[in-house]
Scaffold this active site. Structure first.
Site, PDB file in Angstrom:
ATOM      1  N   GLU A  62      79.632  53.365  87.847  1.00 44.52           N
ATOM      2  CA  GLU A  62      78.298  52.981  88.323  1.00 44.52           C
ATOM      3  C   GLU A  62      78.154  51.477  88.562  1.00 44.52           C
ATOM      4  O   GLU A  62      77.370  50.798  87.887  1.00 44.52           O
ATOM      5  CB  GLU A  62      77.227  53.469  87.337  1.00 44.52           C
ATOM      6  CG  GLU A  62      77.144  54.983  87.283  1.00 44.52           C
ATOM      7  CD  GLU A  62      75.946  55.501  86.474  1.00 44.52           C
ATOM      8  OE1 GLU A  62      75.409  54.749  85.650  1.00 44.52           O
ATOM      9  OE2 GLU A  62      75.571  56.654  86.693  1.00 44.52           O
ATOM     10  N   GLU A  64      78.396  63.304  87.817  1.00 41.52           N
ATOM     11  CA  GLU A  64      77.753  63.509  86.517  1.00 41.52           C
ATOM     12  C   GLU A  64      76.443  64.253  86.717  1.00 41.52           C
ATOM     13  O   GLU A  64      75.737  64.032  87.709  1.00 41.52           O
ATOM     14  CB  GLU A  64      77.421  62.173  85.843  1.00 41.52           C
ATOM     15  CG  GLU A  64      78.600  61.338  85.438  1.00 41.52           C
ATOM     16  CD  GLU A  64      78.151  60.002  84.826  1.00 41.52           C
ATOM     17  OE1 GLU A  64      77.031  59.919  84.278  1.00 41.52           O
ATOM     18  OE2 GLU A  64      78.924  59.038  84.909  1.00 41.52           O
TER      19      GLU A  64
HETATM   20  C1  GLA Z   1      75.416  57.271  83.469  1.00 44.66           C
HETATM   21  C2  GLA Z   1      76.790  56.791  83.026  1.00 44.66           C
HETATM   22  C3  GLA Z   1      77.368  57.599  81.917  1.00 44.66           C
HETATM   23  C4  GLA Z   1      76.322  57.966  80.900  1.00 44.66           C
HETATM   24  C5  GLA Z   1      75.203  58.712  81.591  1.00 44.66           C
HETATM   25  C6  GLA Z   1      74.140  59.204  80.638  1.00 44.66           C
HETATM   26  O1  GLA Z   1      75.418  58.076  84.550  1.00 44.66           O
HETATM   27  O2  GLA Z   1      77.707  56.726  84.078  1.00 44.66           O
HETATM   28  O3  GLA Z   1      78.395  56.829  81.318  1.00 44.66           O
HETATM   29  O4  GLA Z   1      75.847  56.825  80.282  1.00 44.66           O
HETATM   30  O5  GLA Z   1      74.608  57.848  82.496  1.00 44.66           O
HETATM   31  O6  GLA Z   1      73.156  59.934  81.318  1.00 44.66           O
END
Ligand code: GLA
Ligand code: ZN
Length: 673
Positions: free
Chosen positions: A153, A308
């Protein structure tokens, strides 16, 4: 250049941090058993593993990772392998403080958190290069490793002296001379003229924040620096001898980086979706998530990965709301419907300590497979196996909505005509929702992408015109396209200088009008659009508008609606102009959703766009994916209750899901032809 990526199946899996469990091999063994049971075929490894991979400077420990990758592979589970640059070890921050970020007020961060690195620091870049190259040498050709997950991210910016220096040379490349920069930024205003590039500082609350050209260029620079860092990371992997495809995981509605600028340097887009389920009617949350999927897919106009998602409740939202039975399945199928080739979670096993210990996971602290969440994840795995053939299928769209990052940056910085609540995203959503309610696929493109593939293109609140956009629109309409533009469009050029000589700049002919003034409405104020008798769009209903009312003077356009109130009652509120072989529509005010629903239905019909299902009940989403051989129609009911719906079963057969004239609450039916 990005390449085609097709796994020949839909991926099901997610983030896994076995380094948290190395002290207990039984857990790791058990996990593999559970993962197989839940039809999981992928695991994302190594996100934030740096301190385990290089516990001391120059001391590398890869054995634990090798063991896990091998064990997973033996069990038919592939790995998406991350580079660990999203967070760095303490030794590095202590030894080389330059790797830590400096904020816009000039303070260098302490060690801690994550995503807290300077992306210019030569030292950090070198450490990342060494690490990525070694990872690639060790695992980059392992048959179990299928994708590189570059960092995590990407976000944020650094204002350290190194970054400031880079910014200056970036500006020098862009403008050539300081005179050109001064002109483009209108720096004579408040006597802010620069004598040389060396004098320039990034925007800061302690200094300059009022030069809009500086602000927008700084954001462009941040995107470019991030791009450069991603290129650097991928190059190190290639240097290490691995040619596997690379992705970065992007975020929901993230304004900080213009994601389109990464289209050509990664092989496949991926993103992380965490909706606030059950806060409003589910179909509205689904519509919102659907738009993000479409934004992500449109970056490369090809399948993407859902990297995710949460199988239960994430713990960072204000309230950790449990997902009602069926909604995670529906959301997962929706990702596939919109072009994803995966459903991946954060995370597979819930961590025991620290700030994500209560984040939902496939396997929770209890540690068993007899949980509600585990069962639902298993059902998702089963559905993904049935839908296997969809992998790699495209999403063809005849309609597009322009959603442009740079426009958004500038528009929200504009100072006027409303400083609270310009509602850009909401304006975009109204167009998007109106198309989606017709069951049409929609591409969400930016101003640099081509318009030729579409029959109808909507451009809400396109305040900034850049990249020769108006010329593209002119050609598009001339050749028969239908183009919808709204109030507050074509006002400034790419450095945020106002166009002279009338707006919407470059399109006054195409639209058949000129915008003369714009009224900002106070909260609670509204106006109304009233149909003109005998108008060619056969509109007979009136619609309410709020926030912004553009007062236009038509030169050629037909007036379809007029304002009903205020001193501009009787002036146009919606117009239509015929230009070349096409038509251009101008929406003068921020109308309610029903207005958009009506005009988009009519415009799509005029454009001859085919709709697969004519009567789509409220809360039902229809999306299609295509290959050369097959077409898949996803029909999803985002209502809690079953809905009655007539599916075109003469033309398509019901491939998965149950349909008996109704689709169950949160149910998905996939038709195939
Ligand atoms: C983000 C991060 C993950 C985790 C999630 C939790 O998307 O990439 O490492 O922290 O949030 O929702
Ligand atoms: Zn920096």
């Amino acid at each position: 250049m990005s390449r085609e990526v097709n796994f020949g199946k839909l991926l099901h899996g997610g983030d896994y941090n076995p380094e948290q469990w190395l002290h207990d091999p039984d857990i790791l063994e058990k996990d593999i058993e559970y993962l197989k049971k839940a039809k999981i075929n992928e695991v994302s490894l190594g996100v934030f593993s740096w301190s385990m991979l290089e516990p001391e400077e120059g001391v590398f420990r890869f054995q634990w990772m090798e063991d896990i990758i091998n064990r997973l592979y033996e069990n038919g589970i592939s790995v998406i392998l991350a580079t660990p640059s999203g967070a760095r070890p303490k030794w590095m921050a202590d030894q080389y403080p330059e790797v830590l970020r400096v904020d816009s007020a000039g303070n260098r961060a302490f060690f801690g958190g994550r995503h807290n690195h300077c992306y210019t620091s030569p030292l950090y870049r070198e450490k990342v290069r060494i690490m990525n190259k070694k990872l690639a040498e060790n695992f980059g050709n392992h048959p179990g490793v299928i994708v590189w997950h570059i960092s995590n991210e990407y976000s944020g910016e650094c204002y350290c002296p190194l970054c400031q220096e880079e910014f200056r040379s970036w500006l020098k490349d862009r403008y050539g001379s300081i005179e050109k920069l001064n002109f483009a930024w209108a720096t004579t205003f408040w006597s802010h003229t620069y004598n040389s590039f060396d004098q320039i500082e990034a925007p800061s609350p302690r200094g300059e924040e009022g030069i809009h050209g500086l602000n927008v260029d700084w954001r462009r620079f941040v995107t470019d620096r991030t791009r450069d860092f991603i290129i650097h990371e991928i190059r190190a992997i290639r240097e290490g001898g691995s040619d596997k495809p690379a992705t970065i995981n992007m975020m929901y509605d993230f304004k900080g980086l213009n994601y389109h600028k990464f289209a050509d340097i990664i092989d496949i887009v991926s993103w992380d979706n965490y909706p606030h389920w059950h806060k409003k009617e589910e179909y509205l949350t689904a519509m919102d998530g659907g738009m993000q999927h479409d934004i992500m897919r449109s970056i490369q106009k090809k399948p993407f990965l859902l990297m995710e998602s949460c199988p239960s409740a994430p713990n960072w939202q204000a309230v950790s709301k449990l997902r009602k039975p069926g909604i995670v399945h529906a959301a997962s199928m929706q990702a596939i419907a919109h072009g994803a080739d995966s459903v991946l979670y954060f995370q597979l096993r819930q961590s025991r300590g620290s700030s994500e210990k209560f984040h939902g996971a496939v396997i929770d602290h209890y540690g068993g497979d007899d949980t509600r969440v585990f069962r639902e994840v298993t059902e998702i795995g089963e559905s993904l196996e049935k839908l296997r053939d969809v992998a790699g299928a495209g999403v063809r769209a005849e309609t597009a909505v322009i959603f442009d990052w740079e426009n958004r940056w500038a528009l929200e910085d504009a100072m006027g005509p409303r400083n609270e609540g310009m509602f850009y995203k909401e304006a975009v959503e109204k167009s998007y929702y109106a198309f989606r309610k017709l069951g049409l696929n929609v591409d969400m493109i930016d101003m640099e992408q081509e318009l030729e593939d579409y029959k109808v293109v909507a451009a809400p609140m396109l305040y900034m015109f850049r990249a020769g956009f108006w010329e593209k629109v002119q050609r598009f309409v001339e050749k028969g396209g239908r183009f919808i533009l709204t109030y507050w469009s074509g006002i400034v050029d790419e450095t945020d200088l106002c166009f002279l000589g009338g707006t919407p700049y470059g399109l006054m002919d195409v639209m058949g009008l000129r915008s003369t003034e714009i009224d900002g409405l106070y909260e609670g104020e509204s106006n109304v659009g009233i149909p003109v008798q005998g108008n060619s769009m056969h509109m007979t209903s009136s619609y309410t508008c709020k926030n912004l009312c553009d007062l236009v003077r038509p030169s050629a356009a037909e007036v379809i609606l007029t304002y009903g109130e205020d001193f501009y009652a009787g002036m146009p509120a919606l117009t239509k102009n015929s230009f070349g072989k096409g038509y251009a529509y101008y929406v003068c005010a921020d109308f309610e959703q029903g207005f958009y629903d009506e005009i988009y239905r009519k415009i799509a019909a005029e454009a001859g766009i085919k709709r697969i299902i004519r009567h789509i009940p409220k809360g039902v989403e229809v999306s299609t994916r295509q290959t050369d051989k097959a077409e898949y129609v996803f029909v999803q009911n985002f209502n809690r209750e079953p809905v009655e719906i007539q599916l075109p079963t003469d033309e398509y057969h019901v491939w998965t899901g149950s349909y008996d004239g109704t689709i169950g609450g949160f149910g998905t039916v996939v038709l195939k032809k």
